[in-house]
Design a protein around this motif. Structure first.
Motif, PDB file in Angstrom:
ATOM      1  N   ALA A   6      16.559  15.907  16.913  1.00 30.12           N
ATOM      2  CA  ALA A   6      15.353  15.340  16.118  1.00 30.12           C
ATOM      3  C   ALA A   6      15.772  15.349  14.594  1.00 30.12           C
ATOM      4  O   ALA A   6      15.797  14.403  13.852  1.00 30.12           O
TER       5      ALA A   6
ATOM      6  N   PHE B 136      16.147  12.108  12.478  1.00 30.60           N
ATOM      7  CA  PHE B 136      15.471  12.010  11.042  1.00 30.60           C
ATOM      8  C   PHE B 136      16.568  11.554  10.208  1.00 30.60           C
ATOM      9  O   PHE B 136      16.071  10.794   9.460  1.00 30.60           O
ATOM     10  N   ASN B 137      17.573  12.153  10.137  1.00 25.75           N
ATOM     11  CA  ASN B 137      18.428  11.577   9.069  1.00 25.75           C
ATOM     12  C   ASN B 137      18.706  10.192   9.275  1.00 25.75           C
ATOM     13  O   ASN B 137      19.316   9.261   8.209  1.00 25.75           O
TER      14      ASN B 137
ATOM     15  N   PHE C  74       7.705   8.664  12.503  1.00 26.33           N
ATOM     16  CA  PHE C  74       8.829   9.360  13.203  1.00 26.33           C
ATOM     17  C   PHE C  74       8.698   9.463  14.660  1.00 26.33           C
ATOM     18  O   PHE C  74       9.522   9.551  15.264  1.00 26.33           O
TER      19      PHE C  74
ATOM     20  N   TRP D 270       9.854   6.711  16.514  1.00 25.79           N
ATOM     21  CA  TRP D 270      11.394   6.703  16.974  1.00 25.79           C
ATOM     22  C   TRP D 270      12.032   7.661  17.937  1.00 25.79           C
ATOM     23  O   TRP D 270      12.787   7.640  18.730  1.00 25.79           O
TER      24      TRP D 270
END
Lengths: 356, 276
Positions: free
Chosen positions: A13, A17-18, A90, A93
């Motif tokens: 995760a 996220f990055n 998010f 994704w």
């Protein structure tokens, strides 16, 4: 689920996220550069070589900007709203597969999950609009609720048609079913509807009615400043990127490509879709609210159901794929022709009215 | 829907055209010939003093009162070096007030003030925006060196007396002293550096104009050939730079192409109208 699994998912995760953060920075820069070129401008040029550090500079500026909160706003909801908008973006994704194995969580009902989660962003919009204690914000959030609810339907129905054709709601399986022929060739009508609905869902330019700078000065985000506004922006672009990836997975064959199956193909396809979003943004003006609603309810929803009906009957009567594709193309051509004919007729009528 | 698609395709092709943006502080869009910037004072190289006699005509005609002039007796007139009995003592131009209207240039009887090409003149204090005599003359000399202006043969009052009535002939040449007005300039008085600089400037202008594909290219180019200053004559008449020739040819081609395109465009538009 063991502790190790949890840690691994956590690391995944974090990486994801990055990845999203980085790709949003790139997306914003790319949008400004590409849009500039489409309008014969250069776009940002001053910060860094060819303006490549512009979004970084913008992000830093947003981080150090004063965090304002209007008097009389609902504190808790005001602070929660950006997160409520960003987290669903998010979460989408998290379920998108990059290859057969490279996926944070390969859900059996991935498509259903994505559709369900993407709907949550309405809540964030409405919260932001309500908590700001500002009439523009409230108006914007009302518009956004109306728009998102309306376009959720064609989006879900076209996505459902894809699931029906693939006989699965798992994204990995959907991609694998497209190995000889990507679904854009079998259901172009569905792709067109998906594209329009995705643009409307992410509030991109012909459908940026909730924000509408020239009418309601920025919609639900008027009262936000600094990094909270930045999070809204981030969420918007994360959602747009997610939609591009979803479109690439559902209609363009995902990671399967001519030479080898690789996530690179997926990135290329998603990039092509993103560029298409930019291109659509460049020449088109914003729709009026009633035009938007009329298109959703009178055109997009009936057509998406027609698409679903076609695919359902194809499956029921066991049509071969080429027949289904041919019928779908025919319907698309008929729809476009009908639109053009209607427009010509309306133009002729208007001319007749104003000629005298 | 087809119309929208057409728009998208048009826009897509637009993306491959050269952007029109000029990256300003590093790049400058070419100035138009006879661009009017802040007025500056000219220098009489023959005598070594300004043309300005401090007659106050410009100060009186100035609509924003940005000019302040004082006059004194010309010491050089006493020795017979100069024909000017009076000469400017001090001249202040407040560029903060100047609206660059050109009336001072129009009304000056001595060709003493000209419109320069200066347009990027900023300052950090208001005081610095007021240009004094020294600065105005210095800038004026720079303009003359650049070939932006050169002293005409006849005095303005004489030109005016002999000029045909306004209606008969356009007075553009007279009003805006540029390279064109230098046709019969007194050759011997000219500093060879000035001649050289002017020739170079003219060539540059011609090249720039040709690059822009303008019609100006031809007339401007022929001007420098007229003064026939020693050392210039050889290159002026025949030996036009081959690059210039090439550029001019290209410009002509481009013009023809543009015209054809325009014609085609008009034809197309006519057709669309018919169809709709």
């Amino acid at each position: 689920m063991s502790l190790l699994d949890i840690i691994l998912v956590g690391i995944g995760a974090f990486i994801l996220f990055n990845f999203i953060m980085g790709s949003v920075l790139v997306l914003i820069l790319a949008e400004r550069k590409v849009l500039g070129r489409l309008q014969q401008r250069l776009g940002p040029m001053r910060t860094g070589p060819w303006g490549s550090l512009q979004t970084v500079a913008d992000a830093v500026k947003l981080l150090v900007k004063e965090d304002l909160r209007p008097q009389g706003s609902d504190v808790f909801i005001f602070y929660l709203a950006p997160l409520m908008l960003f987290v669903p973006g998010f979460l989408i994704w998290a379920a998108l597969p990059f290859t057969r194995d490279l996926v944070l969580s390969n859900l059996g009902l991935g498509l259903l999950y994505i559709v369900a989660v993407s709907t949550l962003s309405i809540v964030g919009m409405v919260m932001a609009g309500w908590a700001s204690n500002n009439k523009y914000s409230l108006l914007g959030s009302a518009r956004s609720a109306a728009q998102l609810v309306s376009y959720e339907i064609p989006l879900v129905v076209t996505v459902l048609a894809v699931g029906l054709l693939a006989q699965s709601l798992n994204l990995v399986e959907i991609v694998e079913r497209q190995v000889p022929v990507p679904y854009i060739l079998i259901q172009p009508l569905g792709f067109l509807l998906f594209l329009i609905a995705a643009l409307a869902e992410t509030g991109r330019i012909p459908f940026d009615i909730p924000q509408a700078e020239s009418e309601i000065v920025g919609g639900p985000f008027v009262e936000y400043s600094g990094i909270r506004w930045g999070i809204f922006f981030l969420a918007e672009y994360a959602a747009a990127g997610a939609m591009a990836f979803l479109g690439a997975l559902l209609f363009l064959g995902g990671w399967s490509g001519p030479f080898s199956d690789s996530p690179l193909w997926l990135f290329l396809k998603a990039t092509a879709l993103v560029l298409l979003f930019f291109l659509i943004r460049a020449p088109l003006p914003r729709l009026r609210v009633d035009q938007l609603m009329a298109f959703a309810w009178k055109v997009a929803i009936p057509l998406s159901f027609l698409n679903l009906l076609l695919i359902a009957s194809a499956l029921f009567y066991g049509w071969p794929q080429w027949l289904l594709g041919a019928v779908n193309w025919l319907v698309l051509v008929a729809v476009v022709a009908a639109f053009s004919w209607r427009r010509e007729r309306r133009l002729a009528r208007l001319r007749g009215r104003y000629a005298a | 829907m087809i119309g929208t698609f057409k728009g998208l395709v048009t826009n897509l092709f637009l993306a491959f055209k050269k952007p029109v943006t000029v990256q300003y502080p590093w790049e400058h869009a070419p100035l138009a010939p006879r661009y009017m910037g802040f007025p500056v004072l000219t220098w009489d190289g023959e005598v070594g003093e300004p043309f300005c006699t401090g007659c106050l005509v410009c100060a009186r005609v100035c609509p924003t009162d940005c000019i302040t002039v004082t006059m004194k007796d010309n010491p050089k007139a006493a020795t017979g070096e100069s024909h000017r009995r009076k000469i400017v003592e001090d001249f202040h131009l407040n560029t903060a007030n100047c609206i660059v209207c050109g009336l001072c240039v129009e009304y000056c009887n001595f060709d003493a003030i000209i419109m320069s090409d200066l347009h990027e003149e900023g300052a950090t204090t208001r005081g610095d925006l007021v240009w004094d005599l020294a600065r105005l003359l210095e800038e004026g000399k720079k303009q003359q060196m650049k070939g932006w202006w050169s002293p005409p043969a006849a005095k303005k009052s004489e030109r005016r007396a002999t000029a045909p009535p306004r209606a008969a002939a356009p007075t553009a040449e007279e009003a805006a002293p540029s390279g064109v007005a230098a046709v019969a300039a007194p050759q011997e008085s000219l500093d060879p550096r000035v001649v050289e600089a002017r020739r170079k400037a003219a060539e540059l202008r011609a090249k720039k104009a040709a690059e822009r594909g303008e019609v100006v290219a031809a007339p401007v180019l022929e001007t420098p050939s007229v003064p026939q200053a020693p050392g210039v004559g050889a290159s002026a008449e025949e030996g036009v730079d081959p690059r210039v020739v090439e550029a001019r040819r290209k410009a002509a081609e481009l013009r023809a192409k543009k015209a054809a395109e325009r014609a085609a465009q008009q034809g197309k538009e006519g057709k669309t109208e018919e169809r709709e």
